[in-house]
Design an enzyme around this catalytic site. Structure first.
Site, short mmCIF file in Angstrom:
data_model
loop_
_atom_site.label_atom_id
_atom_site.label_comp_id
_atom_site.label_asym_id
_atom_site.label_seq_id
_atom_site.Cartn_x
_atom_site.Cartn_y
_atom_site.Cartn_z
NE ARG A 11 -1.74 -2.18 2.81
CZ ARG A 11 -1.87 -3.46 2.50
NH1 ARG A 11 -2.92 -3.88 1.86
NH2 ARG A 11 -0.95 -4.36 2.85
CB THR A 12 3.49 2.57 2.22
OG1 THR A 12 2.76 2.17 3.37
CG2 THR A 12 4.12 3.93 2.48
CE LYS A 69 26.59 -3.10 -7.72
NZ LYS A 69 26.81 -2.07 -8.77
NE ARG A 125 7.47 0.88 4.57
CZ ARG A 125 6.24 0.37 4.60
NH1 ARG A 125 6.04 -0.89 4.27
NH2 ARG A 125 5.22 1.10 4.98
CG HIS A 147 4.14 4.18 8.52
ND1 HIS A 147 4.17 5.01 7.41
CD2 HIS A 147 3.72 2.97 8.06
CE1 HIS A 147 3.79 4.31 6.35
NE2 HIS A 147 3.51 3.07 6.72
C1 NCD Z 1 2.16 -0.85 8.20
C2 NCD Z 1 3.66 -0.65 8.24
O1 NCD Z 1 4.35 -0.86 7.24
O2 NCD Z 1 4.11 -0.26 9.31
N1 NCD Z 1 1.65 -1.03 6.91
C3 NCD Z 1 1.41 0.06 6.13
O3 NCD Z 1 2.27 0.84 5.82
N2 NCD Z 1 0.14 0.25 5.74
C4 NCD Z 1 1.66 -1.86 9.15
C5 NCD Z 1 2.26 -3.22 9.16
O4 NCD Z 1 3.15 -3.55 8.37
O5 NCD Z 1 1.80 -4.02 9.97
#
Ligand code: NCD
Length: 305
Positions: free
Chosen positions: A51-52, A80, A101, A129
Protein backbone atom coordinates in the site's frame (compact mmCIF):
# COMPACT_ATOMS: atom_id res chain seq x y z
CA UNK A 1 13.10 22.75 2.03
CA UNK A 2 10.91 20.59 4.29
CA UNK A 3 11.10 16.87 5.02
CA UNK A 4 8.53 14.67 6.76
CA UNK A 5 10.41 12.40 9.15
CA UNK A 6 8.02 12.33 12.09
CA UNK A 7 4.39 13.36 12.36
CA UNK A 8 5.46 16.13 14.76
CA UNK A 9 7.23 17.82 11.83
CA UNK A 10 3.76 19.05 10.84
CA UNK A 11 1.71 21.40 13.00
CA UNK A 12 -1.94 20.68 13.80
CA UNK A 13 -2.86 23.53 11.43
CA UNK A 14 -0.79 22.03 8.61
CA UNK A 15 -2.37 18.61 9.17
CA UNK A 16 -5.78 20.30 8.98
CA UNK A 17 -4.81 21.90 5.66
CA UNK A 18 -3.59 18.57 4.24
CA UNK A 19 -6.88 16.94 5.24
CA UNK A 20 -8.80 19.77 3.59
CA UNK A 21 -6.77 19.44 0.37
CA UNK A 22 -7.21 15.65 0.37
CA UNK A 23 -10.97 16.06 0.79
CA UNK A 24 -11.01 18.47 -2.14
CA UNK A 25 -9.01 15.97 -4.20
CA UNK A 26 -11.53 13.24 -3.41
CA UNK A 27 -14.34 15.56 -4.54
CA UNK A 28 -12.57 17.07 -7.60
CA UNK A 29 -9.79 14.69 -8.74
CA UNK A 30 -9.63 16.12 -12.28
CA UNK A 31 -8.59 19.51 -11.01
CA UNK A 32 -5.27 18.13 -9.77
CA UNK A 33 -4.26 15.80 -12.56
CA UNK A 34 -1.54 17.97 -14.10
CA UNK A 35 -0.48 19.96 -11.08
CA UNK A 36 2.89 18.16 -10.68
CA UNK A 37 3.62 17.78 -14.39
CA UNK A 38 7.37 17.49 -14.98
CA UNK A 39 8.09 16.53 -11.34
CA UNK A 40 9.52 13.16 -10.31
CA UNK A 41 9.10 11.10 -7.16
CA UNK A 42 11.47 8.27 -6.20
CA UNK A 43 10.26 5.48 -3.93
CA UNK A 44 13.26 3.93 -2.20
CA UNK A 45 11.92 0.92 -0.34
CA UNK A 46 14.48 -1.12 1.57
CA UNK A 47 11.63 -3.10 3.19
CA UNK A 48 8.53 -4.82 1.79
CA UNK A 49 5.42 -2.76 1.07
CA UNK A 50 2.25 -2.90 -0.98
CA UNK A 51 0.00 0.00 0.00
CA UNK A 52 2.52 2.62 1.03
CA UNK A 53 4.75 2.34 -2.03
CA UNK A 54 1.98 1.92 -4.57
CA UNK A 55 -0.14 4.69 -3.04
CA UNK A 56 2.84 7.07 -3.24
CA UNK A 57 3.35 6.10 -6.86
CA UNK A 58 -0.37 6.35 -7.70
CA UNK A 59 -0.47 9.72 -5.90
CA UNK A 60 2.34 11.18 -8.01
CA UNK A 61 0.91 9.75 -11.23
CA UNK A 62 -2.52 11.21 -10.41
CA UNK A 63 -0.84 14.61 -9.95
CA UNK A 64 0.61 14.31 -13.46
CA UNK A 65 4.16 13.59 -12.29
CA UNK A 66 6.39 10.55 -12.85
CA UNK A 67 7.83 7.90 -10.56
CA UNK A 68 10.92 5.74 -10.34
CA UNK A 69 12.55 3.72 -7.60
CA UNK A 70 13.26 0.29 -6.19
CA UNK A 71 11.27 -2.00 -3.96
CA UNK A 72 13.97 -4.01 -2.19
CA UNK A 73 17.44 -3.40 -0.83
CA UNK A 74 18.72 -6.40 -2.83
CA UNK A 75 17.93 -4.72 -6.13
CA UNK A 76 19.85 -1.53 -5.26
CA UNK A 77 23.52 -0.75 -4.63
CA UNK A 78 22.82 -1.26 -0.92
CA UNK A 79 23.56 -4.89 -1.70
CA UNK A 80 27.08 -3.76 -2.71
CA UNK A 81 27.54 -1.89 0.57
CA UNK A 82 26.48 1.63 -0.40
CA UNK A 83 25.37 3.87 2.48
CA UNK A 84 21.86 5.35 2.70
CA UNK A 85 23.46 8.79 2.54
CA UNK A 86 25.19 8.09 -0.77
CA UNK A 87 22.08 6.44 -2.23
CA UNK A 88 19.99 9.51 -1.41
CA UNK A 89 22.58 11.94 -2.74
CA UNK A 90 22.58 9.98 -5.96
CA UNK A 91 18.82 9.68 -6.37
CA UNK A 92 18.43 13.37 -5.49
CA UNK A 93 20.24 14.13 -8.78
CA UNK A 94 17.36 12.55 -10.69
CA UNK A 95 14.16 13.42 -8.81
CA UNK A 96 12.38 16.23 -6.96
CA UNK A 97 11.20 14.27 -3.91
CA UNK A 98 11.93 10.92 -2.25
CA UNK A 99 9.73 8.57 -0.21
CA UNK A 100 11.90 6.14 1.76
CA UNK A 101 11.15 3.05 3.82
CA UNK A 102 13.96 1.43 5.77
CA UNK A 103 14.26 -1.33 8.41
CA UNK A 104 16.59 0.82 10.54
CA UNK A 105 15.06 3.40 12.86
CA UNK A 106 16.37 6.84 11.98
CA UNK A 107 17.54 5.99 8.43
CA UNK A 108 15.21 8.56 6.76
CA UNK A 109 16.34 11.21 9.26
CA UNK A 110 19.96 10.47 8.44
CA UNK A 111 19.15 10.57 4.73
CA UNK A 112 17.41 13.95 5.11
CA UNK A 113 20.57 15.48 6.58
CA UNK A 114 22.43 15.17 3.31
CA UNK A 115 19.58 15.24 0.82
CA UNK A 116 19.12 17.96 -1.78
CA UNK A 117 15.41 17.08 -2.12
CA UNK A 118 12.59 16.54 0.42
CA UNK A 119 12.60 13.14 2.13
CA UNK A 120 9.38 11.50 3.30
CA UNK A 121 9.69 8.76 5.90
CA UNK A 122 7.53 5.91 4.60
CA UNK A 123 8.25 3.81 7.72
CA UNK A 124 11.50 3.36 9.64
CA UNK A 125 11.85 0.07 11.50
CA UNK A 126 9.66 -0.14 14.59
CA UNK A 127 9.80 3.63 15.05
CA UNK A 128 7.39 5.77 13.06
CA UNK A 129 5.22 6.00 9.97
CA UNK A 130 3.93 9.54 9.57
CA UNK A 131 2.15 9.13 6.22
CA UNK A 132 0.12 6.21 7.57
CA UNK A 133 -0.87 8.53 10.38
CA UNK A 134 -1.98 11.21 7.91
CA UNK A 135 -4.06 8.50 6.23
CA UNK A 136 -5.52 7.50 9.59
CA UNK A 137 -6.34 11.11 10.52
CA UNK A 138 -8.10 11.71 7.20
CA UNK A 139 -10.07 8.48 7.74
CA UNK A 140 -11.05 9.46 11.29
CA UNK A 141 -12.05 12.96 10.20
CA UNK A 142 -14.18 11.65 7.34
CA UNK A 143 -15.76 8.79 9.26
CA UNK A 144 -16.23 10.39 12.70
CA UNK A 145 -16.43 14.04 11.62
CA UNK A 146 -13.83 15.18 14.17
CA UNK A 147 -10.36 14.58 15.57
CA UNK A 148 -11.10 15.67 19.13
CA UNK A 149 -13.37 14.23 21.86
CA UNK A 150 -12.63 10.64 20.87
CA UNK A 151 -11.68 7.45 22.67
CA UNK A 152 -9.32 5.36 20.60
CA UNK A 153 -8.46 1.75 21.43
CA UNK A 154 -5.23 0.50 19.88
CA UNK A 155 -4.83 -3.27 19.87
CA UNK A 156 -2.07 -5.75 19.05
CA UNK A 157 1.64 -5.12 18.72
CA UNK A 158 2.01 -1.73 20.36
CA UNK A 159 5.72 -2.24 20.94
CA UNK A 160 6.90 -2.68 17.35
CA UNK A 161 3.89 -1.21 15.51
CA UNK A 162 5.25 2.03 14.11
CA UNK A 163 1.83 3.17 12.91
CA UNK A 164 0.64 3.10 16.54
CA UNK A 165 3.52 5.27 17.73
CA UNK A 166 2.90 7.97 15.14
CA UNK A 167 -0.87 7.86 15.61
CA UNK A 168 -0.61 8.32 19.39
CA UNK A 169 1.78 11.23 18.85
CA UNK A 170 -0.68 12.86 16.46
CA UNK A 171 -3.89 12.20 18.39
CA UNK A 172 -2.30 13.51 21.59
CA UNK A 173 -2.38 16.99 20.01
CA UNK A 174 -6.19 17.14 19.86
CA UNK A 175 -8.53 18.04 22.74
CA UNK A 176 -9.96 15.35 24.98
CA UNK A 177 -8.65 12.26 23.21
CA UNK A 178 -8.49 9.16 25.43
CA UNK A 179 -6.40 6.07 24.74
CA UNK A 180 -7.08 2.41 25.53
CA UNK A 181 -3.98 0.32 24.87
CA UNK A 182 -4.72 -3.38 24.40
CA UNK A 183 -1.74 -5.71 24.07
CA UNK A 184 -0.02 -8.70 25.59
CA UNK A 185 2.34 -7.71 28.41
CA UNK A 186 5.41 -8.25 26.17
CA UNK A 187 4.13 -5.99 23.40
CA UNK A 188 3.22 -2.89 25.37
CA UNK A 189 4.01 0.57 24.01
CA UNK A 190 7.64 1.68 24.33
CA UNK A 191 8.68 4.09 27.07
CA UNK A 192 9.34 6.97 24.72
CA UNK A 193 5.61 7.02 23.99
CA UNK A 194 4.47 6.12 27.51
CA UNK A 195 6.68 8.59 29.32
CA UNK A 196 7.44 11.05 26.53
CA UNK A 197 3.85 11.56 25.38
CA UNK A 198 1.13 9.94 27.50
CA UNK A 199 2.57 10.80 30.91
CA UNK A 200 4.21 14.05 29.92
CA UNK A 201 1.03 15.46 28.40
CA UNK A 202 -1.05 14.04 31.30
CA UNK A 203 -3.40 12.28 28.90
CA UNK A 204 -6.17 9.93 29.92
CA UNK A 205 -5.07 6.38 29.06
CA UNK A 206 -5.32 2.79 30.28
CA UNK A 207 -3.41 -0.38 29.47
CA UNK A 208 -5.06 -3.79 29.37
CA UNK A 209 -4.45 -7.28 28.03
CA UNK A 210 -8.11 -7.95 27.42
CA UNK A 211 -10.42 -6.71 24.68
CA UNK A 212 -14.07 -7.48 25.46
CA UNK A 213 -14.53 -5.29 28.52
CA UNK A 214 -13.12 -2.14 26.91
CA UNK A 215 -14.56 -2.41 23.40
CA UNK A 216 -17.81 -0.71 24.35
CA UNK A 217 -15.94 2.45 25.36
CA UNK A 218 -14.10 2.99 22.08
CA UNK A 219 -15.12 5.31 19.23
CA UNK A 220 -12.28 3.85 17.18
CA UNK A 221 -10.72 0.40 17.37
CA UNK A 222 -7.31 0.42 15.67
CA UNK A 223 -6.12 -3.17 15.12
CA UNK A 224 -2.52 -4.03 14.27
CA UNK A 225 -0.52 -7.00 13.07
CA UNK A 226 2.07 -8.62 15.32
CA UNK A 227 5.28 -7.49 13.60
CA UNK A 228 7.00 -10.80 12.89
CA UNK A 229 10.04 -9.18 11.24
CA UNK A 230 10.95 -7.29 14.44
CA UNK A 231 11.04 -10.33 16.73
CA UNK A 232 14.33 -11.82 17.87
CA UNK A 233 12.93 -15.31 17.93
CA UNK A 234 10.20 -17.06 15.99
CA UNK A 235 8.84 -18.93 19.03
CA UNK A 236 7.85 -15.64 20.70
CA UNK A 237 6.12 -14.50 17.52
CA UNK A 238 4.19 -17.77 17.21
CA UNK A 239 3.14 -17.58 20.86
CA UNK A 240 1.90 -13.98 20.59
CA UNK A 241 0.58 -13.62 17.07
CA UNK A 242 -2.99 -14.78 17.70
CA UNK A 243 -3.55 -13.14 21.09
CA UNK A 244 -6.23 -10.81 19.72
CA UNK A 245 -8.51 -11.78 16.90
CA UNK A 246 -11.43 -9.51 16.09
CA UNK A 247 -14.35 -11.62 14.91
CA UNK A 248 -18.08 -11.07 14.51
CA UNK A 249 -18.68 -12.23 18.09
CA UNK A 250 -16.34 -9.57 19.53
CA UNK A 251 -17.90 -6.95 17.27
CA UNK A 252 -21.05 -7.33 19.36
CA UNK A 253 -19.22 -5.60 22.23
CA UNK A 254 -18.41 -2.55 20.10
CA UNK A 255 -20.74 0.45 19.84
CA UNK A 256 -22.96 0.75 16.74
CA UNK A 257 -20.84 3.68 15.53
CA UNK A 258 -17.37 2.45 16.49
CA UNK A 259 -15.11 2.42 13.45
CA UNK A 260 -12.63 -0.42 12.93
CA UNK A 261 -9.30 0.61 11.45
CA UNK A 262 -6.14 -1.32 10.52
CA UNK A 263 -3.12 -0.02 8.58
CA UNK A 264 -2.95 -3.42 6.79
CA UNK A 265 -1.58 -5.91 5.90
CA UNK A 266 -3.71 -8.07 8.15
CA UNK A 267 -2.70 -11.60 8.99
CA UNK A 268 -5.12 -13.24 11.44
CA UNK A 269 -6.11 -10.36 13.67
CA UNK A 270 -9.36 -9.45 11.91
CA UNK A 271 -11.60 -12.22 10.66
CA UNK A 272 -12.58 -11.62 6.99
CA UNK A 273 -16.20 -11.97 8.15
CA UNK A 274 -15.86 -8.55 9.83
CA UNK A 275 -15.17 -6.94 6.41
CA UNK A 276 -18.86 -6.78 5.56
CA UNK A 277 -19.72 -5.03 8.85
CA UNK A 278 -20.37 -1.39 8.00
CA UNK A 279 -18.11 -0.32 10.88
CA UNK A 280 -15.07 -1.83 9.12
CA UNK A 281 -13.09 1.06 7.62
CA UNK A 282 -9.72 -0.48 6.72
CA UNK A 283 -10.31 -0.59 2.98
CA UNK A 284 -11.52 3.00 3.06
CA UNK A 285 -8.21 3.83 4.77
CA UNK A 286 -6.39 2.29 1.79
CA UNK A 287 -8.34 4.52 -0.59
CA UNK A 288 -7.82 7.69 1.44
CA UNK A 289 -4.07 7.01 1.73
CA UNK A 290 -3.48 7.97 -1.89
CA UNK A 291 -5.25 11.32 -1.56
CA UNK A 292 -3.47 12.45 1.58
CA UNK A 293 -0.14 11.53 -0.03
CA UNK A 294 -1.11 13.62 -3.07
CA UNK A 295 -1.73 16.55 -0.72
CA UNK A 296 1.60 15.94 1.05
CA UNK A 297 3.61 15.74 -2.18
CA UNK A 298 2.10 19.06 -3.30
CA UNK A 299 2.95 20.66 0.01
CA UNK A 300 6.57 19.48 0.12
CA UNK A 301 7.11 20.41 -3.52
CA UNK A 302 5.54 23.81 -2.76
CA UNK A 303 3.11 23.40 -5.61
CA UNK A 304 -0.03 25.42 -5.01
CA UNK A 305 -3.54 24.95 -6.27
C1 NCD B 1 2.16 -0.85 8.20
C2 NCD B 1 3.66 -0.65 8.24
O1 NCD B 1 4.35 -0.86 7.24
O2 NCD B 1 4.11 -0.26 9.31
N1 NCD B 1 1.65 -1.03 6.91
C3 NCD B 1 1.41 0.06 6.13
O3 NCD B 1 2.27 0.84 5.82
N2 NCD B 1 0.14 0.25 5.74
C4 NCD B 1 1.66 -1.86 9.15
C5 NCD B 1 2.26 -3.22 9.16
O4 NCD B 1 3.15 -3.55 8.37
O5 NCD B 1 1.80 -4.02 9.97
Amino acid sequence: MRHLIEIGDLSVEEIGELIETANDMIANPDYYNEICKGKKLATLFFEPSTRTRLSFEAAMLDLGGSVLGFSSAESSSTAKGESVTDTVRTVGCYVDIIAMRHPKEGAPLLASMSSEVPIINAGDGGHSHPTQTLTDLLTIKREKGRLDNLTIALCGDLMFGRTVHSLIAAMSCYENVKFILISPEELRIPDYIRVGILQKKKLEWVETDEMESVLGKADILYMTRVQRERFFNEADYLRLRDTFILDTKKMEYAKPDTIIMHPLPRVNEISPKVDSDERACYFKQVKYGKFIRMALIMKLLEVSK
